[in-house]
Write an enzyme that holds these catalytic residues in place. Sequence first.
Site, mmCIF file in Angstrom:
data_model
loop_
_atom_site.group_PDB
_atom_site.id
_atom_site.type_symbol
_atom_site.label_atom_id
_atom_site.label_comp_id
_atom_site.label_asym_id
_atom_site.label_seq_id
_atom_site.Cartn_x
_atom_site.Cartn_y
_atom_site.Cartn_z
ATOM 1 N N HIS A 289 -5.991 2.669 -7.729
ATOM 2 C CA HIS A 289 -6.260 1.692 -8.789
ATOM 3 C C HIS A 289 -4.989 1.394 -9.568
ATOM 4 O O HIS A 289 -4.049 2.182 -9.582
ATOM 5 C CB HIS A 289 -7.401 2.185 -9.691
ATOM 6 C CG HIS A 289 -8.734 1.758 -9.153
ATOM 7 N ND1 HIS A 289 -9.334 0.586 -9.528
ATOM 8 C CD2 HIS A 289 -9.552 2.334 -8.227
ATOM 9 C CE1 HIS A 289 -10.493 0.462 -8.875
ATOM 10 N NE2 HIS A 289 -10.640 1.507 -8.073
ATOM 11 N N HIS B 280 -7.050 5.265 -1.983
ATOM 12 C CA HIS B 280 -7.649 4.157 -2.744
ATOM 13 C C HIS B 280 -7.001 4.196 -4.118
ATOM 14 O O HIS B 280 -7.323 5.064 -4.935
ATOM 15 C CB HIS B 280 -9.158 4.403 -2.805
ATOM 16 C CG HIS B 280 -9.930 3.361 -3.540
ATOM 17 N ND1 HIS B 280 -10.391 2.212 -2.936
ATOM 18 C CD2 HIS B 280 -10.345 3.291 -4.822
ATOM 19 C CE1 HIS B 280 -11.062 1.488 -3.818
ATOM 20 N NE2 HIS B 280 -11.058 2.118 -4.972
ATOM 21 N N HIS C 242 20.706 -21.540 -10.140
ATOM 22 C CA HIS C 242 19.933 -21.149 -8.958
ATOM 23 C C HIS C 242 19.806 -22.321 -7.988
ATOM 24 O O HIS C 242 20.044 -22.186 -6.793
ATOM 25 C CB HIS C 242 18.529 -20.683 -9.378
ATOM 26 C CG HIS C 242 18.525 -19.364 -10.082
ATOM 27 N ND1 HIS C 242 17.741 -18.311 -9.669
ATOM 28 C CD2 HIS C 242 19.215 -18.924 -11.161
ATOM 29 C CE1 HIS C 242 17.953 -17.289 -10.479
ATOM 30 N NE2 HIS C 242 18.829 -17.636 -11.404
#
Length: 396
Positions: free
Chosen positions: A204, A202, A297
């Site tokens: 964070h 888990h 681009h």
Amino acid sequence: MIQILDSTLREGEQTPGVYFSPETKLAIAQLLDQIGIDIIEVGNPAVDTEIALAVTNIAKAGLKAKIGAHSLCRLDDVSKALDCGVDFLGVFFSISQKRLQQDYNISLESAIDRIAEVISYARNQQQDLIIRYTPEDTVRSPIENVTAAAIAAVQAGANIISIADTTGYATPFQSSRRISGYVTTIKEALANYNLYPMIEVHCHNDRGLALANGLDAYHAGADVIDVSVMGLGERSGIVDIGELLANLMEINPEQSRWKLEYLKDLYYLVSHYSNIPIPPHHPLVGKNAFTHYAGVHVSAIAKDESLYQSLDPQNLGFKSDIALGMQSGISSISLALKQINREDLISDRNLVAKILKEVKEIAKRGTLINIEKELPAIVEYCSSINLSINKMVGIL
Ligand code: HCA
Ligand code: CU
């Protein structure tokens, strides 16, 4: 095979200001199930009767995913969780020295007794229950405390030990703080007792390393990784579901079992009901994720999209797009004209140059140009000027 636990409805609802009604929770759970998420952590039924209702409804909804409740390490809270008919129970209790002394004011031994008591109670209540024990703040707790608590928890009936980086402290770039180190050490310590629980992580995101740490844990053999939509959760949240799945599928294509085409609906739903906008540059599902802007681009992707894209937008239910503004070039205007079915104008170089100039003027005011809605009017305006100039040139 790696399993994914989504905690949008539990950790995600711990985002300040976020509230999901039981109906919304069910809709989110259904989408998570369609994507192929293994475990859905819905919430802590002891927090509010409405959460208990949401957990019960989702547990009864006939989803393929295991449905889980979160609980403090207390018998009556566990009992409330089990009353909801869940397949999975997550019990958390920190055994960090600081927490034991400054907050709980108990010894490690009594903490471990309590963990074992609560887990055996849950195991006795429901034989087929998947039980996870989380030594909260695992990565800042002494490893001896973690292993002692984990051993006692598994002996009492826990199937999963979760390594929680509760404060986003771990980093793959400093050996003493690598979450992968915890995965390996805890697995080995438990194996010495012939205990082989699944290992969950888990992570964070306080340092922006949640995904990196999740992948680091995956490499070290973690069995379950926690995620949430948009990475929602306390403070800076946890691992983002889409980002993790897309990476896992590339690292290990055999595990390509997740239906990423539903991510878009999931994010839109969660964003709508959480009142948290999806950042435009969010990977995979952000408005700009497949939008090309600067002239260089756009002229390259007009020939081959892969020149500026390494992901296929189709897999995510998107199409490549272009944006118009200060950075645009002639090819941007040509492509945008195609998009509004005015290919006939592309050969008029004068007009295209005028449109580009006008687009830049508008962009300088800080306004975003919507190609479908606004380009036709810009074209009309520039055509009228073009026409009168042509006339004047004709007269002269
Ligand atoms: C919390 C803390 C937690 C618990 C994780 C778990 C964490 O909000 O209760 O129970 O596995 O980050 O440690 O989310
Ligand atoms: Cu958390």
